[in-house]
Enzyme design. Sequence first.
Site, PDB file in Angstrom:
ATOM      1  CG  LEU A  95      33.615 -49.911 -24.538  1.00  0.00           C
ATOM      2  CD1 LEU A  95      35.029 -50.389 -24.225  1.00  0.00           C
ATOM      3  CD2 LEU A  95      32.716 -50.164 -23.340  1.00  0.00           C
ATOM      4  CG  HIS A 110      36.673 -46.169 -22.955  1.00  0.00           C
ATOM      5  ND1 HIS A 110      36.862 -46.651 -24.234  1.00  0.00           N
ATOM      6  CD2 HIS A 110      36.107 -44.939 -23.101  1.00  0.00           C
ATOM      7  CE1 HIS A 110      36.404 -45.776 -25.110  1.00  0.00           C
ATOM      8  NE2 HIS A 110      35.952 -44.707 -24.455  1.00  0.00           N
ATOM      9  CG  ASP A 148      34.057 -40.411 -31.939  1.00  0.00           C
ATOM     10  OD1 ASP A 148      33.103 -39.804 -31.443  1.00  0.00           O
ATOM     11  OD2 ASP A 148      34.809 -41.150 -31.278  1.00  0.00           O
ATOM     12  CG  HIS A 160      40.399 -44.129 -25.136  1.00  0.00           C
ATOM     13  ND1 HIS A 160      39.484 -44.056 -24.109  1.00  0.00           N
ATOM     14  CD2 HIS A 160      40.129 -43.068 -25.937  1.00  0.00           C
ATOM     15  CE1 HIS A 160      38.712 -42.989 -24.270  1.00  0.00           C
ATOM     16  NE2 HIS A 160      39.073 -42.370 -25.376  1.00  0.00           N
ATOM     17  N   GLY A 217      41.083 -38.162 -22.616  1.00  0.00           N
ATOM     18  CA  GLY A 217      41.212 -38.755 -21.284  1.00  0.00           C
ATOM     19  C   GLY A 217      40.016 -39.608 -20.941  1.00  0.00           C
TER      20      GLY A 217
HETATM   21  P1  AMP Z   1      37.786 -39.464 -27.166  1.00  0.00           P
HETATM   22  O1  AMP Z   1      38.684 -39.559 -25.970  1.00  0.00           O
HETATM   23  O2  AMP Z   1      36.377 -39.848 -26.871  1.00  0.00           O
HETATM   24  O3  AMP Z   1      37.935 -38.159 -27.902  1.00  0.00           O
HETATM   25  O4  AMP Z   1      38.283 -40.570 -28.177  1.00  0.00           O
HETATM   26  C1  AMP Z   1      39.630 -40.641 -28.569  1.00  0.00           C
HETATM   27  C2  AMP Z   1      39.745 -41.626 -29.697  1.00  0.00           C
HETATM   28  O5  AMP Z   1      39.265 -42.901 -29.268  1.00  0.00           O
HETATM   29  C3  AMP Z   1      38.911 -41.239 -30.926  1.00  0.00           C
HETATM   30  O6  AMP Z   1      39.633 -41.578 -32.095  1.00  0.00           O
HETATM   31  C4  AMP Z   1      37.681 -42.099 -30.769  1.00  0.00           C
HETATM   32  O7  AMP Z   1      37.029 -42.381 -31.994  1.00  0.00           O
HETATM   33  C5  AMP Z   1      38.284 -43.354 -30.178  1.00  0.00           C
HETATM   34  N1  AMP Z   1      37.257 -44.138 -29.468  1.00  0.00           N
HETATM   35  C6  AMP Z   1      36.440 -43.703 -28.492  1.00  0.00           C
HETATM   36  N2  AMP Z   1      35.589 -44.693 -28.125  1.00  0.00           N
HETATM   37  C7  AMP Z   1      35.879 -45.761 -28.898  1.00  0.00           C
HETATM   38  C8  AMP Z   1      35.342 -47.084 -29.014  1.00  0.00           C
HETATM   39  N3  AMP Z   1      34.326 -47.511 -28.264  1.00  0.00           N
HETATM   40  N4  AMP Z   1      35.885 -47.917 -29.938  1.00  0.00           N
HETATM   41  C9  AMP Z   1      36.918 -47.493 -30.720  1.00  0.00           C
HETATM   42  N5  AMP Z   1      37.463 -46.266 -30.655  1.00  0.00           N
HETATM   43  C10 AMP Z   1      36.952 -45.401 -29.764  1.00  0.00           C
END
Ligand code: AMP
Length: 293
Positions: free
Chosen positions: A185, A34, A151, A37, A31
């Site tokens: 981001l 941005h 990540d 995502h 959640g």
């Molecule tokens: P999170 O909500 O932070 O667990 O991220 C969900 C997915 O979005 C994961 O696969 C992250 O690696 C990806 N993600 C988060 N931030 C970025 C970003 N700045 N650029 C590309 N993918 C992202």
Amino acid sequence: MTATVVARSRDELAAARTQLRGRLAVVMTMGALHEGHAQLVRAARAQADAVVVTIFLNPLQFAAGEDLDRYPKTFETDLAICTREGVDLVFAPTPDVIYPNGEPDVRVAAGRLGDRLEGEHRPGHFDGVLTVVAKLLHLTAPDLAYFGEKDAQQLALISQMVRDLDFPVDVVAVPTVREEGGLALSSRNTYLTDSDRSAARSLNRALQAGVGAAAEGAAGTLAAAAAVLEAEPALSVDYLALVDDDTWEDAGAGTAKGRLLVAARVGTTRLIDNVSVTFAETGGRSTSAPDVG
Ligand code: AMP
């Protein structure tokens, strides 16, 4: 714009899942969505017939004292972003839907890579990540699953789990989306004060300095990145590391493609970032062959 279907329970998910035709892609998130995502969703839409986004703040991957309780929650905005991006289905369960019997006793063990780098600083984190990813793959049954390079260690471990445990899904990597000034981001960027944010930009500056020094080899790359981090007193660095992008062992003379990774705390916020570094065939050593003429 077609409304995005929201499923909260396993039954709602199963019912909505049967309505989706063709190749299904999943984008898993916690959640606070941005543009990073959104980019995952766009990549998924470009290759799949239908896209499901999961929004689940997974308690299993947070240790006591981490930011689970203050993690930003913006469900209405998240849903608006999903609708704007043409997401077919959002699965937004609560922890009791995912873990009906409480925290599971049986979990996916992330193995050796799970104990290094992020895993060393966040013990048990990757077991928690892989366990929920495995469950969400079973529940959504996608053909494709999209994860961000932001990540990188998580992406490597998920790819390894899919290979090692024969999950019938293709993992697709999506490049990191950055704001102007280079900061990657992250949902956690909302914690940053203005001065934190300017210190946080040093993370990417350090990585870029490393890339710029690739001709000097692994040691030179690390030294160039470390110098930028050392010049920023507001950063408390957890690790700066250069690994082989294939094996995730420490990069050395034989490394052709490396990954330079950093994790640091600024104020109350812990941030991670990484870039790929390409070395010449010598592993980046700028020494020339001995003159035998
Ligand atoms: P999170 O909500 O932070 O667990 O991220 C969900 C997915 O979005 C994961 O696969 C992250 O690696 C990806 N993600 C988060 N931030 C970025 C970003 N700045 N650029 C590309 N993918 C992202």
